[in-house]
Design a protein around this motif. Structure first.
Motif, short mmCIF file in Angstrom:
data_model
loop_
_atom_site.label_atom_id
_atom_site.label_comp_id
_atom_site.label_asym_id
_atom_site.label_seq_id
_atom_site.Cartn_x
_atom_site.Cartn_y
_atom_site.Cartn_z
N ILE A 1 3.56 9.88 -8.03
CA ILE A 1 4.31 10.03 -9.28
C ILE A 1 3.39 10.22 -10.47
CG2 ILE A 1 5.83 8.80 -10.91
CD1 ILE A 1 7.18 7.52 -8.46
N LEU A 2 2.35 9.40 -10.56
CA LEU A 2 1.47 9.42 -11.74
C LEU A 2 0.41 10.52 -11.68
CD1 LEU A 2 0.81 5.59 -12.10
CD2 LEU A 2 2.46 6.97 -13.37
N PHE B 1 -3.70 7.52 -12.03
CA PHE B 1 -3.75 6.40 -11.09
C PHE B 1 -5.14 5.77 -11.08
CE2 PHE B 1 -4.21 4.71 -6.73
CZ PHE B 1 -3.14 3.83 -6.72
N GLU B 2 -6.18 6.60 -11.06
CA GLU B 2 -7.55 6.08 -11.09
C GLU B 2 -7.83 5.35 -12.41
OE1 GLU B 2 -9.94 6.37 -8.65
OE2 GLU B 2 -8.55 7.37 -7.30
N LYS B 3 -7.32 5.86 -13.52
CA LYS B 3 -7.53 5.19 -14.81
C LYS B 3 -6.84 3.83 -14.85
CE LYS B 3 -8.07 9.36 -17.57
NZ LYS B 3 -7.47 10.23 -18.59
N ILE B 4 -5.65 3.75 -14.29
CA ILE B 4 -4.93 2.48 -14.27
C ILE B 4 -5.68 1.47 -13.40
CG2 ILE B 4 -2.82 1.34 -13.47
CD1 ILE B 4 -1.29 3.84 -14.39
N LEU B 5 -6.18 1.90 -12.26
CA LEU B 5 -6.95 1.00 -11.41
C LEU B 5 -8.20 0.51 -12.13
CD1 LEU B 5 -6.78 2.68 -7.88
CD2 LEU B 5 -5.56 0.65 -8.68
N ALA B 6 -8.88 1.40 -12.84
CA ALA B 6 -10.08 1.00 -13.58
C ALA B 6 -9.72 0.04 -14.71
CB ALA B 6 -10.78 2.23 -14.13
N LYS B 7 -8.56 0.26 -15.33
CA LYS B 7 -8.14 -0.59 -16.45
C LYS B 7 -7.87 -2.02 -15.99
CE LYS B 7 -5.56 0.53 -20.27
NZ LYS B 7 -4.40 1.11 -20.93
N ILE B 8 -7.32 -2.19 -14.78
CA ILE B 8 -7.03 -3.54 -14.30
C ILE B 8 -8.14 -4.07 -13.38
CG2 ILE B 8 -4.54 -3.38 -14.58
CD1 ILE B 8 -4.25 -2.71 -11.67
N ASN B 9 -9.31 -3.44 -13.47
CA ASN B 9 -10.54 -3.88 -12.79
C ASN B 9 -10.41 -3.91 -11.27
OD1 ASN B 9 -11.93 -4.20 -15.21
ND2 ASN B 9 -11.13 -6.26 -15.49
N ILE B 10 -9.80 -2.90 -10.71
CA ILE B 10 -9.75 -2.73 -9.26
C ILE B 10 -10.70 -1.59 -8.92
CG2 ILE B 10 -8.34 -2.13 -7.27
CD1 ILE B 10 -5.98 -3.41 -8.68
N PRO B 11 -11.79 -1.86 -8.20
CA PRO B 11 -12.81 -0.83 -7.97
C PRO B 11 -12.48 0.15 -6.84
CG PRO B 11 -13.51 -2.88 -7.00
CD PRO B 11 -12.22 -3.16 -7.70
N TRP B 12 -11.26 0.14 -6.34
CA TRP B 12 -10.87 1.03 -5.24
C TRP B 12 -10.35 2.35 -5.78
CZ3 TRP B 12 -7.90 -1.79 -0.80
CH2 TRP B 12 -8.69 -2.82 -0.31
N ASN B 13 -10.41 3.36 -4.93
CA ASN B 13 -9.74 4.62 -5.24
C ASN B 13 -8.58 4.78 -4.26
OD1 ASN B 13 -10.97 5.29 -2.86
ND2 ASN B 13 -12.39 6.76 -3.74
N PHE B 14 -7.87 5.89 -4.35
CA PHE B 14 -6.70 6.07 -3.49
C PHE B 14 -7.08 6.17 -2.02
CE2 PHE B 14 -3.54 8.75 -1.33
CZ PHE B 14 -2.47 7.88 -1.42
N GLY B 15 -8.24 6.72 -1.73
CA GLY B 15 -8.68 6.83 -0.34
C GLY B 15 -8.82 5.46 0.33
N PHE C 1 0.82 -1.21 0.00
CA PHE C 1 0.00 0.00 0.00
C PHE C 1 0.86 1.26 0.00
CE2 PHE C 1 -3.31 -2.89 1.87
CZ PHE C 1 -4.12 -2.87 0.76
N GLY C 2 2.02 1.20 0.62
CA GLY C 2 2.94 2.32 0.54
C GLY C 2 3.45 2.53 -0.88
N GLY C 3 3.70 1.43 -1.58
CA GLY C 3 4.11 1.52 -2.98
C GLY C 3 3.03 2.13 -3.86
#
Length: 78
Positions: A32-33, A38-52, A23-25
């Motif tokens: 960096i991104l 970051f949100e687009k990458i998470l959506a692309k790999i089907n992870i429904p979480w946000n940074f919060g 989670f630190g990574g």
């Protein structure tokens, strides 16, 4: 029974450490991104979480890591 509890606390400690590093990574990648990419990458790999949610999970793992460490030191170290 004492050895079993000591081993379980150690396993929980190691797993929570690995999750804190993960989670630190993700926090570093978020910085960096930028939040939008970051949100687009998470959506692309089907992870429904946000940074919060990643941040909250990291804090929870950090609390577990610290508490299991102190429990192991207080009760099981001679």
């Amino acid at each position: 029974m004492r050895d079993f509890i000591k081993a379980m606390l150690y396993i929980i400690n190691v797993v929570s450490f690995a999750l804190v590093v993960f989670f630190g990574g993700t926090g570093v990648f978020h910085d960096i991104l930028g939040p939008d990419l970051f949100e687009k990458i998470l959506a692309k790999i089907n992870i429904p979480w946000n940074f919060g949610l990643f941040c909250k999970a990291g804090y929870i793992c950090m609390i577990i890591l610290i508490s299991t460490y102190f429990i192991r030191v207080k009760f099981f170290e001679e």
